[in-house]
Design a protein around this motif. Structure first.
Motif, PDB file in Angstrom:
ATOM      1  N   ALA A 129       0.865  -1.145   0.385  1.00 56.82           N
ATOM      2  CA  ALA A 129       0.284   0.185  -0.023  1.00 56.82           C
ATOM      3  C   ALA A 129       0.956   1.252   0.468  1.00 56.82           C
ATOM      4  O   ALA A 129      -0.213   2.101  -0.142  1.00 56.82           O
ATOM      5  CB  ALA A 129      -1.025   0.125   0.981  1.00 56.82           C
ATOM      6  N   ASP A 130       1.905   1.018   0.075  1.00 55.71           N
ATOM      7  CA  ASP A 130       2.948   2.169  -0.097  1.00 55.71           C
ATOM      8  C   ASP A 130       3.625   2.695  -0.996  1.00 55.71           C
ATOM      9  O   ASP A 130       3.769   1.703  -1.739  1.00 55.71           O
ATOM     10  CB  ASP A 130       4.299   2.076   1.711  1.00 55.71           C
ATOM     11  N   PRO A 131       3.033   4.348  -1.291  1.00 51.80           N
ATOM     12  CA  PRO A 131       3.214   3.948  -2.562  1.00 51.80           C
ATOM     13  C   PRO A 131       5.044   3.993  -2.926  1.00 51.80           C
ATOM     14  O   PRO A 131       5.665   3.466  -4.166  1.00 51.80           O
ATOM     15  CB  PRO A 131       2.962   5.317  -2.813  1.00 51.80           C
ATOM     16  N   ALA A 132       6.267   4.443  -2.291  1.00 50.15           N
ATOM     17  CA  ALA A 132       8.157   4.228  -2.151  1.00 50.15           C
ATOM     18  C   ALA A 132       7.433   3.004  -2.226  1.00 50.15           C
ATOM     19  O   ALA A 132       8.936   2.896  -4.082  1.00 50.15           O
ATOM     20  CB  ALA A 132       8.307   5.274  -1.297  1.00 50.15           C
ATOM     21  N   ARG A 166       7.021   1.214  -6.070  1.00 48.13           N
ATOM     22  CA  ARG A 166       7.603   2.045  -6.582  1.00 48.13           C
ATOM     23  C   ARG A 166       8.704   1.349  -6.609  1.00 48.13           C
ATOM     24  O   ARG A 166       8.920   0.765  -8.373  1.00 48.13           O
ATOM     25  CB  ARG A 166       7.964   3.889  -6.378  1.00 48.13           C
ATOM     26  N   ARG A 167       9.323   1.389  -6.060  1.00 48.47           N
ATOM     27  CA  ARG A 167      10.924   0.464  -5.846  1.00 48.47           C
ATOM     28  C   ARG A 167      10.540  -1.045  -6.412  1.00 48.47           C
ATOM     29  O   ARG A 167      10.661  -1.696  -7.331  1.00 48.47           O
ATOM     30  CB  ARG A 167      10.958   0.192  -4.631  1.00 48.47           C
ATOM     31  N   LYS A 168       9.615  -1.835  -6.005  1.00 47.37           N
ATOM     32  CA  LYS A 168       9.054  -3.129  -6.306  1.00 47.37           C
ATOM     33  C   LYS A 168       8.503  -2.890  -7.929  1.00 47.37           C
ATOM     34  O   LYS A 168       9.345  -4.072  -8.761  1.00 47.37           O
ATOM     35  CB  LYS A 168       8.232  -4.085  -5.049  1.00 47.37           C
ATOM     36  N   PHE A 169       8.430  -1.524  -8.554  1.00 47.99           N
ATOM     37  CA  PHE A 169       7.866  -1.957 -10.397  1.00 47.99           C
ATOM     38  C   PHE A 169       8.538  -2.434 -10.611  1.00 47.99           C
ATOM     39  O   PHE A 169       9.324  -2.781 -11.381  1.00 47.99           O
ATOM     40  CB  PHE A 169       6.218  -0.864 -10.118  1.00 47.99           C
ATOM     41  N   ILE A 170       9.961  -0.699  -9.944  1.00 42.16           N
ATOM     42  CA  ILE A 170      11.758  -0.786 -10.928  1.00 42.16           C
ATOM     43  C   ILE A 170      12.265  -2.287 -11.092  1.00 42.16           C
ATOM     44  O   ILE A 170      12.474  -2.714 -12.079  1.00 42.16           O
ATOM     45  CB  ILE A 170      11.981   0.426  -9.966  1.00 42.16           C
ATOM     46  N   ASN A 171      11.866  -2.544  -9.484  1.00 43.11           N
ATOM     47  CA  ASN A 171      12.551  -3.846  -9.808  1.00 43.11           C
ATOM     48  C   ASN A 171      12.228  -5.422 -10.495  1.00 43.11           C
ATOM     49  O   ASN A 171      13.121  -6.501 -10.032  1.00 43.11           O
ATOM     50  CB  ASN A 171      13.373  -4.427  -8.242  1.00 43.11           C
ATOM     51  N   GLY A 172      11.129  -5.069 -10.613  1.00 48.59           N
ATOM     52  CA  GLY A 172      10.882  -6.556 -11.718  1.00 48.59           C
ATOM     53  C   GLY A 172       9.852  -7.141 -10.786  1.00 48.59           C
ATOM     54  O   GLY A 172       9.284  -7.861 -10.859  1.00 48.59           O
ATOM     55  N   GLU A 173       9.239  -6.787  -9.354  1.00 48.18           N
ATOM     56  CA  GLU A 173       9.169  -7.575  -8.596  1.00 48.18           C
ATOM     57  C   GLU A 173       7.407  -7.639  -8.564  1.00 48.18           C
ATOM     58  O   GLU A 173       6.652  -8.536  -8.201  1.00 48.18           O
ATOM     59  CB  GLU A 173       9.372  -7.295  -7.010  1.00 48.18           C
ATOM     60  N   ILE A 174       7.079  -6.707  -9.636  1.00 45.12           N
ATOM     61  CA  ILE A 174       5.530  -6.044  -9.899  1.00 45.12           C
ATOM     62  C   ILE A 174       5.540  -6.290 -10.852  1.00 45.12           C
ATOM     63  O   ILE A 174       5.843  -5.186 -11.756  1.00 45.12           O
ATOM     64  CB  ILE A 174       4.806  -4.894  -9.514  1.00 45.12           C
TER      65      ILE A 174
END
Length: 184
Positions: free
Chosen positions: A93-96, A99-107
């Motif tokens: 739920a935390d946007p920051a 974002r990190r997980k998105f950039i790292n390919g985890e999401i």
């Protein structure tokens, strides 16, 4: 910086429109889920969470959130959020952190119900869905692209059903207690 492509492969409007293309913000859009028309967007990440810019929202963002397209920024979006309910376990739920997980390919696919505060003081539930946006030259995630949907009607119906279920359970409990007291 050249935009890009998503590696979205779930058969929605992105892949139907062709790899790297994006539906026009003035056209009706649907992801095939039966949801009402959505507001397509591209979010280009800034250096920090909240510094990104939204592209291609068109006038439909005004209809959804009461915010002019040129005023709709990542910072403004985060400032009107009152609650985020991720729709899968790997989405924080935390946007920051998200974002990190998105950039790292985890999401690889994001979906969350989001309660927002509108400029008129009202509140509305929206469904926020997106996939990573990649730079074709570097292959790095530089943002996200997706759709924002009005989810208010569905949430109201769900709340009514849950309330009816709660009332039904309470009625059954009272009935059982009454029958138990009569038999003694």
């Amino acid at each position: 910086m050249r935009l890009v492509s998503s590696q979205y492969n779930h058969g929605n409007a992105f892949s139907r429109a062709g790899r790297g293309s994006f539906p026009d913000a003035g056209e009706p859009c649907s992801d095939g889920s039966g949801q009402a028309e959505g507001v397509p967007f591209q979010l280009i990440f800034g250096q920090q969470t909240g510094e990104g810019i939204y592209l291609n929202t068109g006038v439909k963002i005004s209809h959804l959130l009461g915010i002019a397209p040129e005023d709709f920024t990542e910072s403004l979006y985060y400032s009107i959020i009152e609650e985020i309910i991720p729709l899968s376990g790997n989405i924080p739920a935390d946007p920051a952190l998200c974002r990190r997980k998105f950039i790292n390919g985890e999401i690889t696919s994001y979906a969350a119900e989001v309660l927002v505060r509108l400029p008129d003081g009202g509140k509305k539930w929206i469904l926020d869905t997106s996939v990573p946006l990649y730079d074709n030259e570097t292959g790095r995630v530089i943002g996200s692209q997706g759709f924002l949907y009005d989810d208010d009607g569905r949430k109201r119906i769900l709340d009514m059903v849950l309330e009816q279920r709660r009332q039904s359970d309470e009625t059954e409990r009272l009935k059982a207690a009454f029958l138990h007291n009569i038999s003694h």
